[in-house]
Design a protein around this motif. Structure first.
Motif, PDB file in Angstrom:
ATOM      1  N   MET A 175      16.914  29.393  51.286  1.00 28.21           N
ATOM      2  CA  MET A 175      18.299  29.740  51.406  1.00 28.21           C
ATOM      3  C   MET A 175      18.591  30.466  52.704  1.00 28.21           C
ATOM      4  SD  MET A 175      19.995  30.569  47.788  1.00 28.21           S
ATOM      5  CE  MET A 175      21.079  31.867  47.911  1.00 28.21           C
ATOM      6  N   SER A 176      17.611  30.677  53.524  1.00 30.22           N
ATOM      7  CA  SER A 176      17.808  31.455  54.743  1.00 30.22           C
ATOM      8  C   SER A 176      18.702  30.736  55.747  1.00 30.22           C
ATOM      9  CB  SER A 176      16.465  31.779  55.376  1.00 30.22           C
ATOM     10  OG  SER A 176      15.804  30.575  55.718  1.00 30.22           O
TER      11      SER A 176
ATOM     12  N   LYS B 259      26.066  33.155  35.208  1.00 29.18           N
ATOM     13  CA  LYS B 259      25.291  34.033  34.313  1.00 29.18           C
ATOM     14  C   LYS B 259      23.797  33.898  34.572  1.00 29.18           C
ATOM     15  CE  LYS B 259      28.607  34.570  30.611  1.00 29.18           C
ATOM     16  NZ  LYS B 259      28.926  34.367  29.202  1.00 29.18           N
ATOM     17  N   ASN B 260      23.339  32.697  34.941  1.00 28.06           N
ATOM     18  CA  ASN B 260      21.919  32.488  35.220  1.00 28.06           C
ATOM     19  C   ASN B 260      21.464  33.179  36.505  1.00 28.06           C
ATOM     20  OD1 ASN B 260      21.455  30.985  32.934  1.00 28.06           O
ATOM     21  ND2 ASN B 260      21.811  29.035  33.946  1.00 28.06           N
ATOM     22  N   CYS B 261      22.339  33.308  37.479  1.00 23.35           N
ATOM     23  CA  CYS B 261      21.944  33.911  38.759  1.00 23.35           C
ATOM     24  C   CYS B 261      22.730  35.192  39.044  1.00 23.35           C
ATOM     25  CB  CYS B 261      22.120  32.911  39.891  1.00 23.35           C
ATOM     26  SG  CYS B 261      23.822  32.439  40.204  1.00 23.35           S
ATOM     27  N   GLU B 262      23.191  35.863  38.011  1.00 22.42           N
ATOM     28  CA  GLU B 262      24.025  37.045  38.154  1.00 22.42           C
ATOM     29  C   GLU B 262      23.321  38.188  38.895  1.00 22.42           C
ATOM     30  OE1 GLU B 262      25.474  38.852  34.471  1.00 22.42           O
ATOM     31  OE2 GLU B 262      27.452  38.254  35.167  1.00 22.42           O
TER      32      GLU B 262
ATOM     33  N   LEU C 257      30.310  30.156  44.309  1.00 20.88           N
ATOM     34  CA  LEU C 257      31.766  30.205  44.443  1.00 20.88           C
ATOM     35  C   LEU C 257      32.224  29.484  45.707  1.00 20.88           C
ATOM     36  CD1 LEU C 257      32.396  33.865  43.266  1.00 20.88           C
ATOM     37  CD2 LEU C 257      32.857  31.766  41.995  1.00 20.88           C
ATOM     38  N   ALA C 258      31.459  29.598  46.787  1.00 21.82           N
ATOM     39  CA  ALA C 258      31.809  28.888  48.023  1.00 21.82           C
ATOM     40  C   ALA C 258      31.702  27.373  47.834  1.00 21.82           C
ATOM     41  CB  ALA C 258      30.907  29.349  49.169  1.00 21.82           C
TER      42      ALA C 258
ATOM     43  N   LEU D  95      24.076  36.968  46.544  1.00 21.35           N
ATOM     44  CA  LEU D  95      24.156  35.842  47.474  1.00 21.35           C
ATOM     45  C   LEU D  95      24.278  34.517  46.731  1.00 21.35           C
ATOM     46  CD1 LEU D  95      24.120  34.913  50.412  1.00 21.35           C
ATOM     47  CD2 LEU D  95      21.643  34.789  50.245  1.00 21.35           C
ATOM     48  N   GLU D  96      23.539  34.349  45.647  1.00 17.12           N
ATOM     49  CA  GLU D  96      23.599  33.102  44.882  1.00 17.12           C
ATOM     50  C   GLU D  96      24.964  32.912  44.224  1.00 17.12           C
ATOM     51  OE1 GLU D  96      20.339  32.158  42.265  1.00 17.12           O
ATOM     52  OE2 GLU D  96      18.967  33.312  43.522  1.00 17.12           O
TER      53      GLU D  96
END
Length: 79
Positions: A1-2, A50-53, A63-64, A57-58
């Motif tokens: 993700m960098s 909810k899985n990456c709360e 949302l983006a 950044l995730e």
């Protein structure tokens, strides 16, 4: 993700959201409403969030992505 957020704009948390009673999600960018997500699409997005709360950044990246072609970074600025 960098390589995704090279300018670290997502760390500033520009995206926020509100869940309504009817399981509708309202997405904001810099405190301006930009999108309303309803029905099954909202349910899927809520589950993903909810899985990456635990990772800001995730959540910002999700949302983006849901907003579509939004802020590519190659926009020209007027002088």
């Amino acid at each position: 993700m960098s390589g995704i957020d090279k300018r670290n704009k997502l760390l500033e948390e520009p995206f926020t959201y509100i869940l309504t009673k009817k399981a509708t999600m309202i997405i904001y960018f810099n405190k301006k409403q930009i999108m309303v997500v309803k029905d099954k699409q909202a349910e899927r997005l809520i589950k993903k969030i909810k899985n990456c709360e635990h990772s800001i950044l995730e959540v910002q990246l999700l949302l983006a992505k849901i907003t579509g072609n939004f802020k590519h970074g190659n926009e020209k600025h007027s002088k």
